[in-house]
Design a protein around this motif. Structure first.
Motif, PDB file in Angstrom:
ATOM      1  N   PRO A 185       0.863  -1.144   0.044  1.00 57.84           N
ATOM      2  CA  PRO A 185      -0.093   0.200  -0.203  1.00 57.84           C
ATOM      3  C   PRO A 185       0.987   1.228  -0.012  1.00 57.84           C
ATOM      4  O   PRO A 185       1.731   1.356   0.759  1.00 57.84           O
ATOM      5  CB  PRO A 185      -0.878  -0.188   1.112  1.00 57.84           C
ATOM      6  N   THR A 186       0.379   2.455  -0.840  1.00 58.50           N
ATOM      7  CA  THR A 186       1.279   3.623  -0.849  1.00 58.50           C
ATOM      8  C   THR A 186       0.349   4.240  -0.278  1.00 58.50           C
ATOM      9  O   THR A 186       1.151   5.606   0.219  1.00 58.50           O
ATOM     10  CB  THR A 186       1.779   3.894  -2.051  1.00 58.50           C
ATOM     11  N   ASP A 187      -0.953   4.300  -0.151  1.00 55.35           N
ATOM     12  CA  ASP A 187      -1.763   5.686   0.774  1.00 55.35           C
ATOM     13  C   ASP A 187      -2.614   4.384   2.265  1.00 55.35           C
ATOM     14  O   ASP A 187      -2.959   3.907   1.305  1.00 55.35           O
ATOM     15  CB  ASP A 187      -2.479   6.111  -0.467  1.00 55.35           C
ATOM     16  N   PRO A 188      -2.053   4.791   3.056  1.00 55.82           N
ATOM     17  CA  PRO A 188      -2.917   4.440   4.777  1.00 55.82           C
ATOM     18  C   PRO A 188      -3.957   4.191   4.719  1.00 55.82           C
ATOM     19  O   PRO A 188      -4.809   4.059   4.233  1.00 55.82           O
ATOM     20  CB  PRO A 188      -2.139   5.114   4.812  1.00 55.82           C
ATOM     21  N   ALA A 189      -4.808   5.485   3.308  1.00 52.62           N
ATOM     22  CA  ALA A 189      -6.153   5.823   3.368  1.00 52.62           C
ATOM     23  C   ALA A 189      -6.553   4.865   3.039  1.00 52.62           C
ATOM     24  O   ALA A 189      -8.147   4.160   3.635  1.00 52.62           O
ATOM     25  CB  ALA A 189      -6.184   7.520   3.438  1.00 52.62           C
ATOM     26  N   ARG A 190      -6.418   4.189   2.339  1.00 52.23           N
ATOM     27  CA  ARG A 190      -7.461   2.967   1.315  1.00 52.23           C
ATOM     28  C   ARG A 190      -6.971   1.814   1.538  1.00 52.23           C
ATOM     29  O   ARG A 190      -7.516   1.100   1.376  1.00 52.23           O
ATOM     30  CB  ARG A 190      -5.811   3.421  -0.754  1.00 52.23           C
ATOM     31  N   LEU A 191      -6.037   1.651   2.093  1.00 53.36           N
ATOM     32  CA  LEU A 191      -5.420   0.203   2.853  1.00 53.36           C
ATOM     33  C   LEU A 191      -5.657   0.326   4.449  1.00 53.36           C
ATOM     34  O   LEU A 191      -4.372   0.332   4.938  1.00 53.36           O
ATOM     35  CB  LEU A 191      -4.521  -0.792   2.333  1.00 53.36           C
ATOM     36  N   PRO A 192      -6.422   0.524   5.072  1.00 53.51           N
ATOM     37  CA  PRO A 192      -6.810   0.850   6.904  1.00 53.51           C
ATOM     38  C   PRO A 192      -5.766  -0.568   7.774  1.00 53.51           C
ATOM     39  O   PRO A 192      -5.404  -1.673   6.818  1.00 53.51           O
ATOM     40  CB  PRO A 192      -8.200   0.827   6.875  1.00 53.51           C
ATOM     41  N   THR A 193      -5.033  -0.293   8.656  1.00 51.64           N
ATOM     42  CA  THR A 193      -3.832  -0.789   9.388  1.00 51.64           C
ATOM     43  C   THR A 193      -4.888  -2.367   9.991  1.00 51.64           C
ATOM     44  O   THR A 193      -4.370  -3.125   9.336  1.00 51.64           O
ATOM     45  CB  THR A 193      -3.717  -0.860  10.686  1.00 51.64           C
ATOM     46  N   ALA A 194      -6.018  -2.243   9.761  1.00 51.21           N
ATOM     47  CA  ALA A 194      -6.923  -3.531  10.221  1.00 51.21           C
ATOM     48  C   ALA A 194      -7.598  -4.278   8.587  1.00 51.21           C
ATOM     49  O   ALA A 194      -7.138  -5.347   9.550  1.00 51.21           O
ATOM     50  CB  ALA A 194      -8.485  -2.797  11.237  1.00 51.21           C
ATOM     51  N   ARG A 195      -7.654  -3.789   8.521  1.00 48.53           N
ATOM     52  CA  ARG A 195      -7.931  -4.470   6.893  1.00 48.53           C
ATOM     53  C   ARG A 195      -6.762  -5.108   6.304  1.00 48.53           C
ATOM     54  O   ARG A 195      -6.317  -6.741   6.510  1.00 48.53           O
ATOM     55  CB  ARG A 195      -8.154  -3.931   5.702  1.00 48.53           C
ATOM     56  N   LEU A 196      -5.826  -4.796   6.750  1.00 47.11           N
ATOM     57  CA  LEU A 196      -3.849  -5.536   6.099  1.00 47.11           C
ATOM     58  C   LEU A 196      -3.711  -6.452   7.674  1.00 47.11           C
ATOM     59  O   LEU A 196      -3.213  -8.005   7.562  1.00 47.11           O
ATOM     60  CB  LEU A 196      -2.921  -4.105   6.403  1.00 47.11           C
ATOM     61  N   ALA A 197      -4.070  -6.173   8.455  1.00 50.51           N
ATOM     62  CA  ALA A 197      -3.984  -7.060   9.477  1.00 50.51           C
ATOM     63  C   ALA A 197      -4.573  -8.436   9.293  1.00 50.51           C
ATOM     64  O   ALA A 197      -4.325  -9.463   9.800  1.00 50.51           O
ATOM     65  CB  ALA A 197      -4.226  -6.107  10.735  1.00 50.51           C
ATOM     66  N   TRP A 198      -6.125  -8.330   8.830  1.00 51.79           N
ATOM     67  CA  TRP A 198      -6.689  -9.271   8.612  1.00 51.79           C
ATOM     68  C   TRP A 198      -6.396  -9.948   7.549  1.00 51.79           C
ATOM     69  O   TRP A 198      -6.446 -11.359   6.709  1.00 51.79           O
ATOM     70  CB  TRP A 198      -7.817  -8.493   8.350  1.00 51.79           C
ATOM     71  N   THR A 199      -6.086  -9.402   6.166  1.00 50.58           N
ATOM     72  CA  THR A 199      -5.665 -10.559   4.635  1.00 50.58           C
ATOM     73  C   THR A 199      -4.300 -10.828   5.377  1.00 50.58           C
ATOM     74  O   THR A 199      -3.639 -11.802   4.753  1.00 50.58           O
ATOM     75  CB  THR A 199      -4.697  -8.898   4.334  1.00 50.58           C
ATOM     76  N   LEU A 200      -3.378 -10.764   6.194  1.00 46.31           N
ATOM     77  CA  LEU A 200      -2.199 -11.364   6.952  1.00 46.31           C
ATOM     78  C   LEU A 200      -2.304 -12.700   7.113  1.00 46.31           C
ATOM     79  O   LEU A 200      -1.708 -13.398   7.388  1.00 46.31           O
ATOM     80  CB  LEU A 200      -1.221  -9.956   7.516  1.00 46.31           C
ATOM     81  N   ALA A 201      -3.455 -12.568   8.165  1.00 51.81           N
ATOM     82  CA  ALA A 201      -3.812 -13.295   9.451  1.00 51.81           C
ATOM     83  C   ALA A 201      -4.794 -14.437   7.902  1.00 51.81           C
ATOM     84  O   ALA A 201      -4.075 -15.711   7.947  1.00 51.81           O
ATOM     85  CB  ALA A 201      -4.735 -12.941  10.354  1.00 51.81           C
ATOM     86  N   ILE A 202      -5.221 -14.239   6.852  1.00 52.19           N
ATOM     87  CA  ILE A 202      -5.721 -14.695   6.195  1.00 52.19           C
ATOM     88  C   ILE A 202      -4.382 -16.031   5.293  1.00 52.19           C
ATOM     89  O   ILE A 202      -5.622 -16.926   5.317  1.00 52.19           O
ATOM     90  CB  ILE A 202      -6.414 -14.457   5.300  1.00 52.19           C
ATOM     91  N   VAL A 203      -4.215 -15.186   4.881  1.00 57.05           N
ATOM     92  CA  VAL A 203      -2.952 -15.826   3.887  1.00 57.05           C
ATOM     93  C   VAL A 203      -2.187 -17.220   5.238  1.00 57.05           C
ATOM     94  O   VAL A 203      -2.265 -18.224   4.606  1.00 57.05           O
ATOM     95  CB  VAL A 203      -2.488 -14.522   3.341  1.00 57.05           C
ATOM     96  N   ALA A 204      -1.608 -16.683   6.180  1.00 58.04           N
ATOM     97  CA  ALA A 204      -0.963 -17.403   7.047  1.00 58.04           C
ATOM     98  C   ALA A 204      -1.570 -18.665   7.682  1.00 58.04           C
ATOM     99  O   ALA A 204      -1.521 -19.944   7.498  1.00 58.04           O
ATOM    100  CB  ALA A 204      -0.513 -16.827   8.442  1.00 58.04           C
ATOM    101  N   ALA A 205      -3.085 -18.383   7.292  1.00 61.05           N
ATOM    102  CA  ALA A 205      -4.224 -19.376   7.692  1.00 61.05           C
ATOM    103  C   ALA A 205      -3.733 -20.365   6.262  1.00 61.05           C
ATOM    104  O   ALA A 205      -4.059 -21.712   7.101  1.00 61.05           O
ATOM    105  CB  ALA A 205      -5.524 -18.623   8.162  1.00 61.05           C
ATOM    106  N   LEU A 206      -4.221 -20.357   5.605  1.00 59.82           N
ATOM    107  CA  LEU A 206      -4.698 -20.711   4.358  1.00 59.82           C
ATOM    108  C   LEU A 206      -3.192 -21.381   4.483  1.00 59.82           C
ATOM    109  O   LEU A 206      -2.877 -23.005   4.079  1.00 59.82           O
ATOM    110  CB  LEU A 206      -4.414 -20.115   2.915  1.00 59.82           C
ATOM    111  N   LEU A 207      -2.266 -21.258   4.662  1.00 60.61           N
ATOM    112  CA  LEU A 207      -0.628 -21.371   4.403  1.00 60.61           C
ATOM    113  C   LEU A 207      -0.357 -23.030   5.662  1.00 60.61           C
ATOM    114  O   LEU A 207      -0.056 -24.217   5.243  1.00 60.61           O
ATOM    115  CB  LEU A 207       0.467 -20.396   4.797  1.00 60.61           C
ATOM    116  N   VAL A 208      -0.810 -22.640   6.672  1.00 61.95           N
ATOM    117  CA  VAL A 208      -0.588 -23.587   7.723  1.00 61.95           C
ATOM    118  C   VAL A 208      -1.445 -24.650   7.250  1.00 61.95           C
ATOM    119  O   VAL A 208      -0.840 -25.732   7.515  1.00 61.95           O
ATOM    120  CB  VAL A 208      -1.190 -22.961   9.085  1.00 61.95           C
TER     121      VAL A 208
END
Length: 280
Positions: free
Chosen positions: A105-128
């Motif tokens: 993300p280049t613009d924090p306003a376009r991708l809030p911190t909470a959304r980024l955290a959920w995205t990373l959590a889902i990707v990690a869960a899929l890999l596990v």
């Protein structure tokens, strides 16, 4: 030269293990019903194996074991067939994984911190999850996995407790010593028959509502095993012996002799709950 090219193209077309099993069956002059009789596996599951459509089988735990049994029935090397099926399972699982695309993300306003955290959590869960499935499917169901399940079943054995109201239950009527033993599927369930050494010689699946009367020879020579005790109903001469083990736990060494099953039924009646100790 043209004939050689056609032959080569025909060989290349056989890319799945199910094709090899089907061609071996046809070459031996066997029908699916013949293979089902030899392996105790239902025809629709054999058809799924020939199509390499493993999603149609009751559970991927038993895919390799079913394929190896098919291979034995048509005189193919079962170890090679088992290894080939495991590779196909791994390939299918890898193809089903979602593609990961890096996103910065280049613009924090376009991708809030909470959304980024959920995205990373889902990707990690899929890999596990994908790694866990790969590890689960890489174990041979008829050796190391079954051995581990056997240890779990032995560790879970515990005597049943007696309920306070056992004395108030009426005594069941007498049942003949040679009464028929009938297994009924309450839902789709895998069952196996072990010989005196603990080796599973025969297995089959019961569909919901399907009944199977155990042959007298099986009653004398084999014991019952299943990994879903709550999905099977066992009766002796029409009398329900109760659940043969804790839910979702592998149970084995269940004696099929009417006297032993009746003793188990009496124990279940007096305890008010299914016994957790398989008959020896």
């Amino acid at each position: 030269m043209a004939d050689e090219e056609v032959a080569e193209q025909g060989e290349l077309a056989i890319t799945r293990t199910g094709d090899k099993l089907r061609l071996a069956r046809e070459a031996a002059g066997l029908s699916l019903a013949d293979v089902a009789s030899r392996t105790r596996i239902t025809q629709r599951h054999l058809e799924a194996i020939e199509k390499s459509d493993f999603s149609e089988l009751p559970g991927r735990t038993y895919v390799t074991g079913f394929a190896r049994a098919y291979a034995r029935a048509v005189d193919l090397p079962e170890a090679e067939i088992g290894a080939a099926v495991r590779r196909e399972l791994e390939e299918d699982e890898y193809a089903a994984r979602p593609a990961y695309e890096a996103y910065e993300p280049t613009d924090p306003a376009r991708l809030p911190t909470a959304r980024l955290a959920w995205t990373l959590a889902i990707v990690a869960a899929l890999l596990v999850s994908a790694y866990g499935v790969w590890r689960f499917l890489s174990v041979e169901p008829d050796d190391a996995l079954i051995a581990a399940q056997n240890r779990d079943a032995d560790a879970s054995e515990a005597p049943a407790t007696v309920a306070d109201d056992a004395a108030t239950k009426p005594a069941p009527g007498p049942v003949a010593a040679d009464a028929p033993v009938v297994l009924t599927g309450l839902s789709e369930v895998w069952i196996g028959f072990d010989d005196a050494t603990g080796k599973t010689e025969n297995w089959r699946t019961l569909d919901p509502g399907e009944t199977y009367e155990v042959p007298p020879a099986y009653i004398e020579q084999f014991t019952l095993r299943t990994s879903i005790p709550q999905a099977i109903k066992v009766t002796v001469g029409g009398r329900d012996v109760g659940q043969i083990g804790p839910a979702d736990t592998l149970v084995k060494n269940i004696s099929l002799k009417p006297a032993d099953l009746l003793a188990r039924a009496e124990g279940n009646d007096s305890a008010g709950a299914p016994a957790a100790t398989p008959a020896r």
